[in-house]
Scaffold this motif. Structure first.
Motif, PDB file in Angstrom:
ATOM      1  N   PHE A  19       0.835  -1.188   0.000  1.00  0.00           N
ATOM      2  CA  PHE A  19       0.000   0.000   0.000  1.00  0.00           C
ATOM      3  C   PHE A  19       0.872   1.240   0.000  1.00  0.00           C
ATOM      4  O   PHE A  19       1.989   1.237   0.501  1.00  0.00           O
ATOM      5  CB  PHE A  19      -0.896   0.026   1.251  1.00  0.00           C
ATOM      6  CG  PHE A  19      -1.841  -1.129   1.324  1.00  0.00           C
ATOM      7  CD1 PHE A  19      -2.984  -1.145   0.543  1.00  0.00           C
ATOM      8  CD2 PHE A  19      -1.593  -2.191   2.175  1.00  0.00           C
ATOM      9  CE1 PHE A  19      -3.872  -2.214   0.616  1.00  0.00           C
ATOM     10  CE2 PHE A  19      -2.464  -3.254   2.251  1.00  0.00           C
ATOM     11  CZ  PHE A  19      -3.609  -3.265   1.466  1.00  0.00           C
ATOM     12  N   THR A  20       0.314   2.312  -0.500  1.00  0.00           N
ATOM     13  CA  THR A  20       1.046   3.573  -0.467  1.00  0.00           C
ATOM     14  C   THR A  20       0.917   4.183   0.924  1.00  0.00           C
ATOM     15  O   THR A  20       0.043   3.796   1.712  1.00  0.00           O
ATOM     16  CB  THR A  20       0.489   4.560  -1.508  1.00  0.00           C
ATOM     17  OG1 THR A  20      -0.846   4.900  -1.151  1.00  0.00           O
ATOM     18  CG2 THR A  20       0.543   3.964  -2.908  1.00  0.00           C
ATOM     19  N   VAL A  27      -6.386   4.881   6.315  1.00  0.00           N
ATOM     20  CA  VAL A  27      -6.943   3.809   7.143  1.00  0.00           C
ATOM     21  C   VAL A  27      -6.736   4.106   8.620  1.00  0.00           C
ATOM     22  O   VAL A  27      -7.637   3.926   9.447  1.00  0.00           O
ATOM     23  CB  VAL A  27      -6.313   2.450   6.751  1.00  0.00           C
ATOM     24  CG1 VAL A  27      -6.669   1.370   7.758  1.00  0.00           C
ATOM     25  CG2 VAL A  27      -6.754   2.044   5.358  1.00  0.00           C
ATOM     26  N   ILE A  28      -5.552   4.593   8.986  1.00  0.00           N
ATOM     27  CA  ILE A  28      -5.272   4.914  10.390  1.00  0.00           C
ATOM     28  C   ILE A  28      -6.185   6.034  10.880  1.00  0.00           C
ATOM     29  O   ILE A  28      -6.707   5.984  11.996  1.00  0.00           O
ATOM     30  CB  ILE A  28      -3.782   5.269  10.570  1.00  0.00           C
ATOM     31  CG1 ILE A  28      -2.937   4.010  10.373  1.00  0.00           C
ATOM     32  CG2 ILE A  28      -3.518   5.883  11.942  1.00  0.00           C
ATOM     33  CD1 ILE A  28      -1.457   4.264  10.304  1.00  0.00           C
ATOM     34  N   VAL A  29      -6.410   7.043  10.073  1.00  0.00           N
ATOM     35  CA  VAL A  29      -7.302   8.148  10.449  1.00  0.00           C
ATOM     36  C   VAL A  29      -8.726   7.633  10.639  1.00  0.00           C
ATOM     37  O   VAL A  29      -9.404   7.986  11.617  1.00  0.00           O
ATOM     38  CB  VAL A  29      -7.242   9.281   9.400  1.00  0.00           C
ATOM     39  CG1 VAL A  29      -8.376  10.267   9.606  1.00  0.00           C
ATOM     40  CG2 VAL A  29      -5.900   9.988   9.481  1.00  0.00           C
ATOM     41  N   LEU A  31      -9.688   4.569  11.428  1.00  0.00           N
ATOM     42  CA  LEU A  31      -9.723   3.775  12.653  1.00  0.00           C
ATOM     43  C   LEU A  31      -9.688   4.658  13.900  1.00  0.00           C
ATOM     44  O   LEU A  31     -10.346   4.377  14.901  1.00  0.00           O
ATOM     45  CB  LEU A  31      -8.566   2.776  12.675  1.00  0.00           C
ATOM     46  CG  LEU A  31      -8.673   1.616  11.679  1.00  0.00           C
ATOM     47  CD1 LEU A  31      -7.404   0.777  11.718  1.00  0.00           C
ATOM     48  CD2 LEU A  31      -9.888   0.773  11.963  1.00  0.00           C
ATOM     49  N   GLY A  32      -8.928   5.739  13.849  1.00  0.00           N
ATOM     50  CA  GLY A  32      -8.882   6.681  14.966  1.00  0.00           C
ATOM     51  C   GLY A  32     -10.225   7.338  15.212  1.00  0.00           C
ATOM     52  O   GLY A  32     -10.661   7.480  16.356  1.00  0.00           O
ATOM     53  N   ILE A  33     -10.903   7.720  14.153  1.00  0.00           N
ATOM     54  CA  ILE A  33     -12.225   8.347  14.289  1.00  0.00           C
ATOM     55  C   ILE A  33     -13.220   7.352  14.884  1.00  0.00           C
ATOM     56  O   ILE A  33     -14.002   7.697  15.781  1.00  0.00           O
ATOM     57  CB  ILE A  33     -12.707   8.883  12.925  1.00  0.00           C
ATOM     58  CG1 ILE A  33     -11.857  10.083  12.512  1.00  0.00           C
ATOM     59  CG2 ILE A  33     -14.182   9.266  12.978  1.00  0.00           C
ATOM     60  CD1 ILE A  33     -12.078  10.531  11.081  1.00  0.00           C
ATOM     61  N   ILE A  34     -13.176   6.125  14.413  1.00  0.00           N
ATOM     62  CA  ILE A  34     -14.072   5.093  14.962  1.00  0.00           C
ATOM     63  C   ILE A  34     -13.789   4.869  16.441  1.00  0.00           C
ATOM     64  O   ILE A  34     -14.707   4.746  17.254  1.00  0.00           O
ATOM     65  CB  ILE A  34     -13.942   3.787  14.154  1.00  0.00           C
ATOM     66  CG1 ILE A  34     -14.523   3.990  12.753  1.00  0.00           C
ATOM     67  CG2 ILE A  34     -14.635   2.632  14.862  1.00  0.00           C
ATOM     68  CD1 ILE A  34     -14.264   2.850  11.804  1.00  0.00           C
ATOM     69  N   ALA A  35     -12.510   4.844  16.826  1.00  0.00           N
ATOM     70  CA  ALA A  35     -12.141   4.631  18.232  1.00  0.00           C
ATOM     71  C   ALA A  35     -12.619   5.781  19.107  1.00  0.00           C
ATOM     72  O   ALA A  35     -13.117   5.561  20.211  1.00  0.00           O
ATOM     73  CB  ALA A  35     -10.628   4.462  18.358  1.00  0.00           C
ATOM     74  N   VAL A  36     -12.492   7.013  18.621  1.00  0.00           N
ATOM     75  CA  VAL A  36     -12.923   8.177  19.394  1.00  0.00           C
ATOM     76  C   VAL A  36     -14.431   8.134  19.639  1.00  0.00           C
ATOM     77  O   VAL A  36     -14.914   8.535  20.693  1.00  0.00           O
ATOM     78  CB  VAL A  36     -12.509   9.482  18.673  1.00  0.00           C
ATOM     79  CG1 VAL A  36     -13.230  10.691  19.226  1.00  0.00           C
ATOM     80  CG2 VAL A  36     -11.010   9.672  18.768  1.00  0.00           C
ATOM     81  N   ILE A  37     -15.160   7.631  18.698  1.00  0.00           N
ATOM     82  CA  ILE A  37     -16.617   7.543  18.848  1.00  0.00           C
ATOM     83  C   ILE A  37     -17.004   6.342  19.706  1.00  0.00           C
ATOM     84  O   ILE A  37     -17.895   6.434  20.557  1.00  0.00           O
ATOM     85  CB  ILE A  37     -17.290   7.454  17.458  1.00  0.00           C
ATOM     86  CG1 ILE A  37     -17.088   8.770  16.708  1.00  0.00           C
ATOM     87  CG2 ILE A  37     -18.771   7.135  17.580  1.00  0.00           C
ATOM     88  CD1 ILE A  37     -17.485   8.708  15.252  1.00  0.00           C
TER      89      ILE A  37
END
Length: 154
Positions: A19-20, A27-29, A31-37
């Motif tokens: 992956f680039t 993807v990391i961003v 996942l971070g947003i999902i974790a914060v919610i």
């Protein structure tokens, strides 16, 4: 000519692996947003389930007290306080008479209930259920539930 361009394009794609950096960061961003919610929501669910489990324990204690009054007092609720557990062996309580286990724990904090009172009014309606535990050995109420709240619990 078109065939050669397609072959060149396909050969480049076949040689690319992985992956680039941009794709990985996206993807990391996400996942971070999902974790914060999700993390606060999970915390609220855990807190609510602890409170509900304590309320369910209060409902079970109420049911035991109702059975106690029906069996021991011929259903006479006359403004009576039923002792859940008492160190004084001369007092009739729910644990000594076998209506509750001798050791009861609050599900939320896993601490033993060392005493408590189930209060009824003169019409036999539940007023409150109060628990004491080892944190409050002097008799100060650790946890009290209003009768209407306990009766709504199923």
């Amino acid at each position: 000519m078109l065939a050669q361009a397609i072959k060149r394009r396909l050969s480049k794609e076949e040689n690319q692996k992985g992956f680039t950096l941009i794709e990985l960061l996206a993807v990391i961003v996400i996942l971070g947003i999902i974790a914060v919610i999700a993390i606060p929501m999970i915390g609220n669910i855990i807190t609510k389930s602890k409170a509900d489990s304590d309320l369910a324990t209060a409902r079970q204690v109420y049911d035991a007290a109702r059975l106690f009054v029906t069996a021991e007092n011929n259903g006479n609720f006359i403004s009576q306080d039923i002792v859940i557990k008492d160190a004084d062996t001369s007092t009739k309580d729910l644990t000594q008479n076998g209506y509750l286990e001798s050791t009861i724990y609050l599900p939320s904090n896993k601490k033993e209930i060392t005493g408590g009172i189930v209060k009824f009014n003169d019409k036999g309606v539940l007023v409150s259920v109060a628990f004491y535990n080892s944190d409050n050995p002097t008799g100060s109420t650790a946890l009290t539930y209003d009768g209407a709240k306990v009766l709504k619990q199923e």
